[in-house]
Scaffold this motif. Sequence first.
Motif, mmCIF file in Angstrom:
data_model
loop_
_atom_site.group_PDB
_atom_site.id
_atom_site.type_symbol
_atom_site.label_atom_id
_atom_site.label_comp_id
_atom_site.label_asym_id
_atom_site.label_seq_id
_atom_site.Cartn_x
_atom_site.Cartn_y
_atom_site.Cartn_z
ATOM 1 N N ARG A 32 0.869 -1.027 -0.086
ATOM 2 C CA ARG A 32 -0.137 -0.012 -0.091
ATOM 3 C C ARG A 32 1.067 1.356 0.026
ATOM 4 N NH1 ARG A 32 -5.553 -0.801 2.334
ATOM 5 N NH2 ARG A 32 -5.717 -3.056 3.032
ATOM 6 N N ARG A 33 0.316 2.431 -0.512
ATOM 7 C CA ARG A 33 0.995 3.644 -0.388
ATOM 8 C C ARG A 33 0.865 3.865 1.289
ATOM 9 N NH1 ARG A 33 1.011 6.981 -4.963
ATOM 10 N NH2 ARG A 33 -0.381 6.424 -6.629
ATOM 11 N N ASP A 36 -2.133 5.393 2.361
ATOM 12 C CA ASP A 36 -3.235 4.836 1.933
ATOM 13 C C ASP A 36 -4.105 5.202 0.549
ATOM 14 O OD1 ASP A 36 -4.497 2.131 2.281
ATOM 15 O OD2 ASP A 36 -6.211 3.012 3.330
ATOM 16 N N ALA A 37 -3.686 6.207 -0.119
ATOM 17 C CA ALA A 37 -4.277 6.763 -1.248
ATOM 18 C C ALA A 37 -4.519 5.718 -2.295
ATOM 19 C CB ALA A 37 -3.224 7.667 -1.779
ATOM 20 N N PRO A 38 -5.269 5.784 -3.186
ATOM 21 C CA PRO A 38 -5.416 4.835 -4.440
ATOM 22 C C PRO A 38 -4.294 4.370 -5.313
ATOM 23 C CG PRO A 38 -7.239 6.512 -4.395
ATOM 24 C CD PRO A 38 -6.325 6.883 -3.386
ATOM 25 N N LEU A 39 -3.996 3.307 -5.612
ATOM 26 C CA LEU A 39 -3.063 3.027 -6.373
ATOM 27 C C LEU A 39 -3.413 2.794 -7.823
ATOM 28 C CD1 LEU A 39 -2.055 -0.230 -4.311
ATOM 29 C CD2 LEU A 39 -0.484 1.958 -4.621
ATOM 30 N N ASP A 68 -10.264 -3.398 -5.852
ATOM 31 C CA ASP A 68 -9.503 -2.757 -4.415
ATOM 32 C C ASP A 68 -8.573 -1.917 -4.869
ATOM 33 O OD1 ASP A 68 -8.410 -2.024 -2.130
ATOM 34 O OD2 ASP A 68 -8.483 -4.188 -1.325
ATOM 35 N N THR A 69 -8.545 -0.513 -4.919
ATOM 36 C CA THR A 69 -7.602 0.320 -5.427
ATOM 37 C C THR A 69 -6.678 0.815 -4.635
ATOM 38 O OG1 THR A 69 -9.031 2.267 -4.758
ATOM 39 C CG2 THR A 69 -9.485 1.175 -6.918
ATOM 40 N N ARG A 70 -6.568 0.040 -3.357
ATOM 41 C CA ARG A 70 -5.798 0.695 -2.316
ATOM 42 C C ARG A 70 -4.618 -0.535 -1.926
ATOM 43 N NH1 ARG A 70 -9.670 4.247 -1.596
ATOM 44 N NH2 ARG A 70 -8.900 6.162 -0.676
#
Length: 322
Positions: A32-33, A36-39, A68-70
């Motif tokens: 993850r970032r 927790d921002a979107p990847l 799941d974009t995160r």
Amino acid sequence: MPVNTTAPEAGLDLVVTRRTDEADGVVSLDLRRADDAPLPAWTPGAHIDLVLAPDLVRQYSLCSSPEDTRVWRVAVLREEEGRGGSLHVHDKLSEGDQVRVRGPRNHFPLEGAEKYLFIAGGIGITPILPMLEQAERQGSAWQLAYGGRTLASMAFREALVARYGERVRIWPEDAYGLLDLEALLGTPRPGTLVYCCGPAPLLEAVEERCADWPAGALHVERFTPREPEAPLRGGAFEVELAQTGITVSVPPDKSVLQAVEEAGVQVLSSCREGTCGTCETTVLEGTVDHRDSLLTPAEQEAHDTMMICVSRAACPRLVLDL
């Protein structure tokens, strides 16, 4: 000053937020970032590069959900006799560690179809997992044949059976022998696409049994390169780099990538064996002696792209978009 002609690609410093033993010798990592921002978005079949050290970059298929974009999840098989990437992941990466990631990129995309047959061997299950989810979303009929050495070595098997039931066939070799490919593939099925990932002997056996299937029905992803054949041309050839105005000579003992780099042109690359697709380059003129393990026969016949780490010229001169 070197000229950088590499197309932009996501380069992220991600944090290992979860580390799980999925099977004997298989560990999964959730990335993850830090905020927790979107990847970046990705599609089933995509992989990423883990930059484990300056000279240690390895590719792993994304096996989480594209919805799941995160989180990006990868699963890594420990290979004692490998080139060091899996040992680094298993022995040195822990929860809370930061790792540099490049990608994603996809050379194994899931094409639309009414029916699918998925065949996975061992850690080859990883790119198949998000494909099953997409097949479900689009309402396609499918079945999965999943082979492994033993039940204990087969990652995600319990979750697969719990979620999908009888459409998943778990086939441990120590109990049943090798996957029954004759039963699975002996009779071509019109309208069905076959997706297969796993060790080279499995892919070769599947390719052999799909020889009578309709063209384009079989899609495979390789973790190791094909055995190279002799080049179509034995001597040197020229490569013109259209963006930079440079022409280089490529001798028999060097790759196009090496010759381009020696001319001061930087090209993003990773595996240098024709399996990851990082160095894929547009061909503007000429015909290619394709030696990669990624492009389909139809893609190779188009001669409009090449993996310059292994592929060569089938003509005296190539013009590349570099």
